[in-house]
Design a protein around this motif. Structure first.
Motif, mmCIF file in Angstrom:
data_model
loop_
_atom_site.group_PDB
_atom_site.id
_atom_site.type_symbol
_atom_site.label_atom_id
_atom_site.label_comp_id
_atom_site.label_asym_id
_atom_site.label_seq_id
_atom_site.Cartn_x
_atom_site.Cartn_y
_atom_site.Cartn_z
ATOM 1 N N THR A 282 -81.702 22.128 60.837
ATOM 2 C CA THR A 282 -80.820 22.203 59.669
ATOM 3 C C THR A 282 -79.436 22.726 60.042
ATOM 4 O O THR A 282 -79.211 23.222 61.150
ATOM 5 C CB THR A 282 -81.429 23.124 58.603
ATOM 6 N N ASP A 292 -78.934 23.110 52.922
ATOM 7 C CA ASP A 292 -79.910 22.378 53.727
ATOM 8 C C ASP A 292 -80.746 23.381 54.507
ATOM 9 O O ASP A 292 -80.225 24.116 55.345
ATOM 10 C CB ASP A 292 -79.164 21.428 54.682
ATOM 11 N N ASP A 294 -84.970 24.321 56.147
ATOM 12 C CA ASP A 294 -86.375 24.012 56.404
ATOM 13 C C ASP A 294 -87.222 25.188 55.952
ATOM 14 O O ASP A 294 -86.857 26.350 56.164
ATOM 15 C CB ASP A 294 -86.619 23.771 57.901
#
Length: 374
Positions: A282, A292, A294
């Protein structure tokens, strides 16, 4: 306060929360409809929606109450009486996060006084789980009935250690870290790494890490906290100075860990006979308006260790597959104390670069230990 009045107060509070959440959601919709794409109004609407989500979540954070089971109440009453304490109205509280509590009224058998903490070993013996007195409790049990609350201890104990080194002769480390234990039974460990090194990177990463702690303490979940901080960081002009965020949230009752990454390097979990690597691809915080990240969920067991590092630790290692080499170093450790493990890993990393840090370095080690297994 009577039971009827107390129920009315709870219902009234929930209703007000519901009305406030509805208001924030309508405000968010108004900003969203009135704003053109890519305008600041969309960021404001997003934050209003997040506040509405948090308020709605607060409405579901109820505590389920039920009368204690007869066998348990009988045994607890008998053992407390032996210790000079008479109890009644025993209630069992089940909280949403899985942590339980025992509530009852207590007084002494005679006209003497007894320390309230004397109940703790009795509860531990009867329920076979550790309990501790709530901060609101009276310290002394006397001849009059008063309410006492005892909260279940976390199943998993968490030990932590950290090792750091600044790049060059700088007095500022661009990495900031957080290790916090919350009242809800969760523990948070995070590393925020500002772009570059020195004072500026230190100030930016410190702001992000402090905002994260404040949001979590205020009741925001991890994802909502990241969204809010990213929006605030971009609105404050932080787009040219991205900050990576590596955060692990551990439920000390269930043993589950949520690992969230924004541009951060890998996290390592040392199991019994192997090391697991959690990777991410990311972007850092402050790059995109739509954050953004994870999010990976892992189950932790007794004796597992979580190792979190900043990119400077891996940059010291000259080989191509730096994560695999770090995993080998973690697996080869014979020491078990988190602080000593962190110091050893940092020392081994620096040894690859003539004991000089190519960038600011931070190593966090968390050890999880199951008290039920003992």
């Amino acid at each position: 306060m009577s039971e009827r009045v107390q129920d009315y107060v709870v219902d009234y509070s929930v209703t007000k929360l519901e009305e406030t959440a509805r208001t924030f959601r309508r405000l968010g919709e108004a900003y969203e409809n009135a704003s053109e794409p890519q305008k600041s109004g969309t960021g404001i609407s997003k934050q209003l929606f997040l506040v509405a989500d948090v308020l709605e979540e607060c409405m579901t954070m109820y505590v389920h109450t039920e009368d204690g089971k007869k066998d348990f109440v009988r045994e607890l009453t008998r053992k407390c009486f032996v210790n000079g304490i008479r109890i009644k109205n025993v209630q069992h509280l089940s909280k949403k996060n899985g942590r339980n509590a025992i509530v009852f009224q207590a007084r002494t058998v005679g006209r003497s006084c007894v320390a309230a903490k004397k109940v703790v070993p009795v509860l531990t013996e009867v329920l076979r789980s550790g309990y501790y007195p709530d901060d609101s409790n009276r310290r002394i049990i006397n001849e009059e009935y008063h309410q006492y609350i005892f909260i279940q201890e976390d199943r998993f104990k968490l030990l932590s250690g950290v090792a750091r080194m600044n790049k060059g002769k700088s007095h500022f480390n661009g990495d900031n870290f957080l290790i916090s234990r919350l009242e809800c039974g969760k523990a948070i460990a995070a590393i925020a790494d500002g772009m570059g090194s020195g004072k500026r990177a230190y100030i930016e990463s410190r702001m992000v890490i402090e905002l994260m702690e404040n949001c979590i303490d205020a009741g925001f979940d991890e994802k909502a906290s990241i969204d809010l901080i990213n929006s605030a960081y971009i609105a404050g002009g932080g787009t040219g100075n991205p900050v990576t965020m590596d955060m692990s949230v551990i439920d000390c009752q269930s043993g589950y860990m949520h690992c969230m990454k924004l541009g951060a390097v890998s996290t390592f979990i040392r199991r019994d006979k192997w090391v697991e690597i959690i990777q991410s691809t990311t972007l850092p915080m402050g790059v995109l308006e739509q954050v953004d990240y994870d999010c990976t969920t892992k189950k932790l067991y007794d004796g597992d260790y979580i190792v979190m590092v900043s990119d400077g630790v891996l940059d010291n290692i000259p080989c191509v597959n730096k994560e695999e080499r770090m995993a080998q170093m973690i697996h080869a450790l014979t020491i078990r104390e988190p602080s000593a493990m962190a110091e050893k890993l940092l020392e081994q990393s620096l040894a690859y670069n003539d004991m000089k840090a190519s960038d600011d370095c931070t190593v966090l080690v968390l050890g999880l230990f199951d008290t039920y297994e003992k």
